[in-house]
Design a protein around this motif. Structure first.
Motif, PDB file in Angstrom:
ATOM      1  N   SER A 169      -7.551  -5.740   5.536  1.00 17.77           N
ATOM      2  CA  SER A 169      -8.618  -4.771   5.335  1.00 17.77           C
ATOM      3  C   SER A 169      -9.063  -4.812   3.870  1.00 17.77           C
ATOM      4  CB  SER A 169      -8.113  -3.379   5.692  1.00 17.77           C
ATOM      5  OG  SER A 169      -8.975  -2.392   5.212  1.00 17.77           O
ATOM      6  N   SER A 170     -10.365  -4.801   3.647  1.00 15.94           N
ATOM      7  CA  SER A 170     -10.860  -4.899   2.269  1.00 15.94           C
ATOM      8  C   SER A 170     -10.426  -3.687   1.437  1.00 15.94           C
ATOM      9  CB  SER A 170     -12.373  -5.050   2.252  1.00 15.94           C
ATOM     10  OG  SER A 170     -12.984  -3.944   2.863  1.00 15.94           O
ATOM     11  N   PHE A 171     -10.312  -2.509   2.065  1.00 15.82           N
ATOM     12  CA  PHE A 171      -9.852  -1.338   1.326  1.00 15.82           C
ATOM     13  C   PHE A 171      -8.432  -1.547   0.808  1.00 15.82           C
ATOM     14  CE2 PHE A 171      -7.385   2.615   1.405  1.00 15.82           C
ATOM     15  CZ  PHE A 171      -8.021   3.298   0.388  1.00 15.82           C
ATOM     16  N   ILE A 172      -7.536  -1.994   1.671  1.00 21.32           N
ATOM     17  CA  ILE A 172      -6.140  -2.219   1.259  1.00 21.32           C
ATOM     18  C   ILE A 172      -6.063  -3.326   0.215  1.00 21.32           C
ATOM     19  CG2 ILE A 172      -3.877  -3.016   2.070  1.00 21.32           C
ATOM     20  CD1 ILE A 172      -4.315  -1.453   4.601  1.00 21.32           C
ATOM     21  N   LEU A 173      -6.833  -4.383   0.397  1.00 14.83           N
ATOM     22  CA  LEU A 173      -6.834  -5.495  -0.554  1.00 14.83           C
ATOM     23  C   LEU A 173      -7.240  -5.018  -1.943  1.00 14.83           C
ATOM     24  CD1 LEU A 173      -6.709  -8.583  -1.107  1.00 14.83           C
ATOM     25  CD2 LEU A 173      -9.140  -8.617  -0.558  1.00 14.83           C
ATOM     26  N   TYR A 174      -8.388  -4.358  -2.052  1.00  9.31           N
ATOM     27  CA  TYR A 174      -8.874  -3.928  -3.364  1.00  9.31           C
ATOM     28  C   TYR A 174      -8.032  -2.800  -3.945  1.00  9.31           C
ATOM     29  CZ  TYR A 174     -12.878  -6.889  -2.492  1.00  9.31           C
ATOM     30  OH  TYR A 174     -13.666  -7.960  -2.239  1.00  9.31           O
ATOM     31  N   PHE A 215       0.832  -1.203   0.000  1.00  5.72           N
ATOM     32  CA  PHE A 215       0.000   0.000   0.000  1.00  5.72           C
ATOM     33  C   PHE A 215       0.869   1.256   0.000  1.00  5.72           C
ATOM     34  CE2 PHE A 215      -2.253   3.340   2.339  1.00  5.72           C
ATOM     35  CZ  PHE A 215      -3.382   3.472   1.548  1.00  5.72           C
ATOM     36  N   ILE A 216       1.891   1.291   0.826  1.00  4.68           N
ATOM     37  CA  ILE A 216       2.795   2.442   0.880  1.00  4.68           C
ATOM     38  C   ILE A 216       3.502   2.636  -0.464  1.00  4.68           C
ATOM     39  CG2 ILE A 216       4.939   3.301   1.926  1.00  4.68           C
ATOM     40  CD1 ILE A 216       3.920   2.005   4.563  1.00  4.68           C
ATOM     41  N   CYS A 217       3.934   1.542  -1.079  1.00  2.00           N
ATOM     42  CA  CYS A 217       4.582   1.647  -2.388  1.00  2.00           C
ATOM     43  C   CYS A 217       3.600   2.150  -3.446  1.00  2.00           C
ATOM     44  CB  CYS A 217       5.165   0.299  -2.799  1.00  2.00           C
ATOM     45  SG  CYS A 217       6.632  -0.149  -1.866  1.00  2.00           S
ATOM     46  N   ASN A 218       2.340   1.747  -3.355  1.00  2.00           N
ATOM     47  CA  ASN A 218       1.343   2.236  -4.310  1.00  2.00           C
ATOM     48  C   ASN A 218       1.066   3.721  -4.127  1.00  2.00           C
ATOM     49  OD1 ASN A 218       0.932  -0.150  -5.733  1.00  2.00           O
ATOM     50  ND2 ASN A 218      -0.575  -0.885  -4.283  1.00  2.00           N
ATOM     51  N   VAL A 219       1.056   4.192  -2.901  1.00  4.90           N
ATOM     52  CA  VAL A 219       0.909   5.633  -2.656  1.00  4.90           C
ATOM     53  C   VAL A 219       2.127   6.366  -3.224  1.00  4.90           C
ATOM     54  CG1 VAL A 219       0.789   7.395  -0.858  1.00  4.90           C
ATOM     55  CG2 VAL A 219      -0.622   5.341  -0.680  1.00  4.90           C
ATOM     56  N   CYS A 220       3.308   5.792  -3.062  1.00  3.97           N
ATOM     57  CA  CYS A 220       4.516   6.386  -3.653  1.00  3.97           C
ATOM     58  C   CYS A 220       4.417   6.409  -5.171  1.00  3.97           C
ATOM     59  CB  CYS A 220       5.758   5.623  -3.216  1.00  3.97           C
ATOM     60  SG  CYS A 220       6.201   5.877  -1.504  1.00  3.97           S
ATOM     61  N   PHE A 221       3.795   5.380  -5.762  1.00  4.77           N
ATOM     62  CA  PHE A 221       3.579   5.363  -7.211  1.00  4.77           C
ATOM     63  C   PHE A 221       2.701   6.528  -7.643  1.00  4.77           C
ATOM     64  CE2 PHE A 221       0.605   4.244 -10.602  1.00  4.77           C
ATOM     65  CZ  PHE A 221       1.486   4.159 -11.660  1.00  4.77           C
ATOM     66  N   ILE A 222       1.636   6.779  -6.910  1.00  3.88           N
ATOM     67  CA  ILE A 222       0.742   7.891  -7.251  1.00  3.88           C
ATOM     68  C   ILE A 222       1.487   9.217  -7.165  1.00  3.88           C
ATOM     69  CG2 ILE A 222      -1.315   9.146  -6.499  1.00  3.88           C
ATOM     70  CD1 ILE A 222      -2.467   6.393  -5.651  1.00  3.88           C
ATOM     71  N   ILE A 223       2.272   9.392  -6.113  1.00  2.10           N
ATOM     72  CA  ILE A 223       3.051  10.626  -5.958  1.00  2.10           C
ATOM     73  C   ILE A 223       4.082  10.765  -7.078  1.00  2.10           C
ATOM     74  CG2 ILE A 223       4.705  11.836  -4.470  1.00  2.10           C
ATOM     75  CD1 ILE A 223       3.202  10.546  -2.079  1.00  2.10           C
ATOM     76  N   ALA A 224       4.762   9.667  -7.432  1.00  2.20           N
ATOM     77  CA  ALA A 224       5.765   9.707  -8.501  1.00  2.20           C
ATOM     78  C   ALA A 224       5.111  10.011  -9.845  1.00  2.20           C
ATOM     79  CB  ALA A 224       6.517   8.380  -8.559  1.00  2.20           C
ATOM     80  N   ALA A 225       3.923   9.472 -10.088  1.00  2.00           N
ATOM     81  CA  ALA A 225       3.223   9.757 -11.345  1.00  2.00           C
ATOM     82  C   ALA A 225       2.823  11.228 -11.417  1.00  2.00           C
ATOM     83  CB  ALA A 225       1.992   8.855 -11.474  1.00  2.00           C
ATOM     84  N   ILE A 226       2.378  11.786 -10.310  1.00  2.00           N
ATOM     85  CA  ILE A 226       2.020  13.211 -10.282  1.00  2.00           C
ATOM     86  C   ILE A 226       3.263  14.067 -10.517  1.00  2.00           C
ATOM     87  CG2 ILE A 226       1.233  15.071  -8.766  1.00  2.00           C
ATOM     88  CD1 ILE A 226      -0.743  13.004  -7.563  1.00  2.00           C
ATOM     89  N   LEU A 227       4.385  13.704  -9.897  1.00  2.00           N
ATOM     90  CA  LEU A 227       5.625  14.445 -10.125  1.00  2.00           C
ATOM     91  C   LEU A 227       6.049  14.375 -11.591  1.00  2.00           C
ATOM     92  CD1 LEU A 227       7.733  13.508  -6.976  1.00  2.00           C
ATOM     93  CD2 LEU A 227       6.793  15.747  -7.542  1.00  2.00           C
TER      94      LEU A 227
END
Length: 104
Positions: free
Chosen positions: A79-84, A9-21
């Motif tokens: 958690s279902s949120f993290i899973l999906y 999950f943390i790596c995916n959030v980093c992906f979103i930030i890197a894509a925005i950058l």
């Protein structure tokens, strides 16, 4: 499995930030500034490495583990949120890394 899912999950959030950058960088270059390179300080560089390189590998491993648990009918205590969220991010990352043309 919970700790691993949170790491993904943390790596995916980093992906979103890197894509925005990256999109911000492209926008600056199209604005007429050919040297519009965002300085990569250590934190930003870590976010980019975790987001663009590590996250896709961990997402693939996460998806394989989830499918294996489903086949073996083992309980998935996440958690279902993290899973999906993690499962949805995998095709997005594949598309972004391999099929999206940035024009740069």
């Amino acid at each position: 499995m919970r700790t691993f899912s949170k790491l993904v999950f943390i790596c995916n959030v980093c992906f979103i930030i890197a894509a925005i950058l990256r999109l911000f960088e492209i926008w600056l270059r199209k604005g007429g500034n050919p040297n519009a390179v965002i300085p990569l300080h250590s934190f930003v560089a870590t976010v980019i490495v975790l987001g663009l390189f590590v996250s896709i590998l961990l997402d693939i491993l996460f998806a394989i583990l989830i499918v294996a648990k489903k086949i073996l009918r083992q309980p998935i205590n996440i958690s279902s949120f993290i899973l999906y969220f993690n499962l949805i991010m995998l095709p997005i990352e594949i598309w972004y890394n391999f099929f999206w043309k940035t024009g740069s």
